[in-house]
Design a protein around this motif. Structure first.
Motif, short mmCIF file in Angstrom:
data_model
loop_
_atom_site.label_atom_id
_atom_site.label_comp_id
_atom_site.label_asym_id
_atom_site.label_seq_id
_atom_site.Cartn_x
_atom_site.Cartn_y
_atom_site.Cartn_z
N ALA A 1 -6.65 -5.30 -12.64
CA ALA A 1 -7.40 -4.51 -11.67
C ALA A 1 -8.86 -5.04 -11.64
O ALA A 1 -9.18 -5.77 -12.64
N GLN B 1 -0.05 -7.70 -4.81
CA GLN B 1 -1.18 -6.75 -4.82
C GLN B 1 -0.46 -5.36 -4.72
O GLN B 1 0.57 -5.28 -3.85
N VAL B 2 -0.91 -4.53 -5.46
CA VAL B 2 -0.28 -3.00 -5.36
C VAL B 2 -1.46 -2.11 -5.24
O VAL B 2 -2.53 -2.09 -6.09
N THR B 3 -1.68 -1.41 -3.97
CA THR B 3 -2.79 -0.69 -3.73
C THR B 3 -2.31 0.87 -3.75
O THR B 3 -1.26 1.15 -2.76
N VAL B 4 -2.93 1.96 -4.55
CA VAL B 4 -2.32 3.18 -4.31
C VAL B 4 -3.54 4.06 -3.86
O VAL B 4 -4.43 4.10 -4.54
N SER B 5 -3.31 4.43 -2.71
CA SER B 5 -4.43 5.29 -2.03
C SER B 5 -4.36 6.93 -2.58
O SER B 5 -3.41 7.46 -2.79
N LEU C 1 0.66 -1.27 -0.02
CA LEU C 1 0.00 0.03 -0.04
C LEU C 1 0.99 1.29 -0.10
O LEU C 1 1.96 1.37 0.70
N PRO D 1 -3.51 6.31 -8.15
CA PRO D 1 -4.72 5.51 -7.70
C PRO D 1 -5.06 4.33 -8.91
O PRO D 1 -5.18 3.12 -8.58
N ASP E 1 -3.38 2.71 -10.85
CA ASP E 1 -2.25 1.71 -10.96
C ASP E 1 -2.56 0.56 -9.93
O ASP E 1 -1.89 -0.53 -9.83
N THR E 2 -3.51 0.71 -9.03
CA THR E 2 -3.90 -0.16 -8.20
C THR E 2 -4.26 -1.71 -9.03
O THR E 2 -5.12 -1.33 -9.73
#
Length: 118
Positions: free
Chosen positions: A40, A113-117, A11, A86, A88-89
């Motif tokens: 995604a 998993q890649v999560t961009v907030s 994250l 975001p 790119d999540t």
């Protein structure tokens, strides 16, 4: 059978950076292509970046100038991701294509998993 293991997801806030790693069970130098894809939720898997045997790289338009694929050694490659957004999540997958005779054989990692907030 080529085994691939990704690591480095997580994250991160928008504008941040992550580096994904892919460890292969055999040398990537002889492979036709190595690369990264992502998927995604609710979307199809899409190409992020590839590197051909001769070193030629390709990038999706959405990541050009922000992501860099690199070979570290015969068994490892990276995807450096900067200025993350975001959108790119996704789950990011390492991929290699092995040429055997007349056929190309793709192999995939389990994904990270890649999560961009925002």
């Amino acid at each position: 059978q080529v085994q691939l293991v990704e690591s480095g997801g997580g994250l991160v806030q928008a504008g941040g950076s992550l580096r994904l790693s892919c460890a292969a069970s055999e040398s990537i130098d002889s492979m036709k292509t190595v690369g990264w894809y992502r998927q995604a939720p609710g979307k199809q898997r899409e190409l992020v970046s590839t590197m051909a045997r001769g070193g030629t790289t390709t990038y999706a338009d959405s990541v050009k100038g922000r992501f860099t694929i690199s070979r570290i050694n015969a068994l490892n490659m990276y995807l450096q991701m900067n200025s993350l957004k975001p959108e790119d999540t996704a789950v990011y997958y390492c991929n290699v294509v092995v040429r055997r005779g007349p056929n190309d054989w793709p192999y995939w990692g389990q994904g990270t998993q890649v999560t961009v907030s925002s």
